[in-house]
Write an enzyme that holds these catalytic residues in place. Structure first.
Site, PDB file in Angstrom:
ATOM      1  N   GLY A 186       0.830  -1.196   0.000  1.00  0.00           N
ATOM      2  CA  GLY A 186       0.000   0.000   0.000  1.00  0.00           C
ATOM      3  C   GLY A 186       0.863   1.244   0.000  1.00  0.00           C
ATOM      4  CD  GLN A 229       3.355   5.829   2.630  1.00  0.00           C
ATOM      5  OE1 GLN A 229       2.374   5.308   2.119  1.00  0.00           O
ATOM      6  NE2 GLN A 229       4.349   5.123   3.124  1.00  0.00           N
ATOM      7  CB  CYS A 241       5.209   2.152   7.275  1.00  0.00           C
ATOM      8  SG  CYS A 241       4.735   3.626   6.375  1.00  0.00           S
ATOM      9  CG  LEU A 242       6.602   0.987   1.251  1.00  0.00           C
ATOM     10  CD1 LEU A 242       5.993   1.263  -0.113  1.00  0.00           C
ATOM     11  CD2 LEU A 242       7.759   0.001   1.133  1.00  0.00           C
ATOM     12  CG  HIS A 262      -0.647   1.406   7.316  1.00  0.00           C
ATOM     13  ND1 HIS A 262       0.309   0.843   8.137  1.00  0.00           N
ATOM     14  CD2 HIS A 262       0.036   2.254   6.507  1.00  0.00           C
ATOM     15  CE1 HIS A 262       1.498   1.351   7.839  1.00  0.00           C
ATOM     16  NE2 HIS A 262       1.361   2.199   6.844  1.00  0.00           N
ATOM     17  CD  GLU A 263      -1.189   2.551   2.767  1.00  0.00           C
ATOM     18  OE1 GLU A 263      -0.694   3.687   2.728  1.00  0.00           O
ATOM     19  OE2 GLU A 263      -0.504   1.533   2.982  1.00  0.00           O
ATOM     20  CG  HIS A 320       0.416   6.876   5.408  1.00  0.00           C
ATOM     21  ND1 HIS A 320       1.543   7.332   6.057  1.00  0.00           N
ATOM     22  CD2 HIS A 320       0.626   5.555   5.193  1.00  0.00           C
ATOM     23  CE1 HIS A 320       2.394   6.322   6.232  1.00  0.00           C
ATOM     24  NE2 HIS A 320       1.855   5.230   5.724  1.00  0.00           N
TER      25      HIS A 320
HETATM   26 NI    NI Z   1       2.673   3.279   5.589  1.00  0.00          NI
END
Ligand code: NI
Length: 178
Positions: free
Chosen positions: A46, A51, A92-93, A134-135, A138
């Site tokens: 995701g 991000q 998480c990226l 989660h997204e 963000h």
């Molecule tokens: Ni993330």
């Protein structure tokens, strides 16, 4: 198509609250393409526009094993949360190398626009429910580590700052030896 640089926690820009997309046009469709390419390349399941430093409400998700089932969410909203919760080990990226358990609703209902601006709704459970929550965090400027205890958050920050210092030193050393 282009790979987009991913902001790394604790970059303050990750705390920006994203604005709704006013019009789903070619600019947004290009952003979706670039975000999907960036997510698959990472690889991750995701990615939120926040991000990649675009503060508009766009998310891409693919929780399929083959990585061939892209879900595009524009202006997503969670309209229902189950009372039951589940605990998943999340990563998480934007927070490389950190994984920890987060408790979230085990099921959610979501409404969003697709990449043609068409509204749709779906019900998510399991990993998809985790990913959606989660997204969407963000988009509201929240990174998953902010669900952890302050003690854990401080440990993570200390470790990340140390890694960033070491990376900087290593880069400087390389320049000297060239
Ligand atoms: Ni993330």
């Amino acid at each position: 198509m282009a790979l987009l640089p991913i902001l790394q926690y604790p970059d303050e820009r990750l705390h920006t609250v994203a604005k709704p997309v006013a019009q789903v046009d070619d600019r947004i469709r290009q952003l979706v393409k670039d975000m999907a390419e960036t997510m698959y390349d990472a690889p991750g399941v995701g990615l939120a526009a926040s991000q990649v430093d675009v503060h508009e409400r766009v998310v891409v998700i693919d929780v399929s094993e083959e990585g061939n089932d892209l879900l595009v969410l524009i202006n997503p909203e969670i309209t229902w949360y189950s009372e039951e919760s589940q605990v998943y080990e999340e990563g998480c990226l934007s927070v490389e190398g950190v994984y920890d358990k987060v408790e979230r609703a085990s099921e959610v209902k979501v409404k969003a626009l697709d990449e043609n601006g068409k509204p749709f709704e779906f019900h998510a459970d399991g990993l998809l429910a985790v990913c959606v929550q989660h997204e969407l965090d963000h988009l509201d400027g929240k990174v998953f580590v902010e669900h952890l205890s302050l003690l854990k958050q401080n440990r993570i920050l200390t470790r990340i700052r140390k890694q960033q210092r070491e990376a900087k030193k290593a880069a400087a050393a390389e320049k000297v030896t060239v």
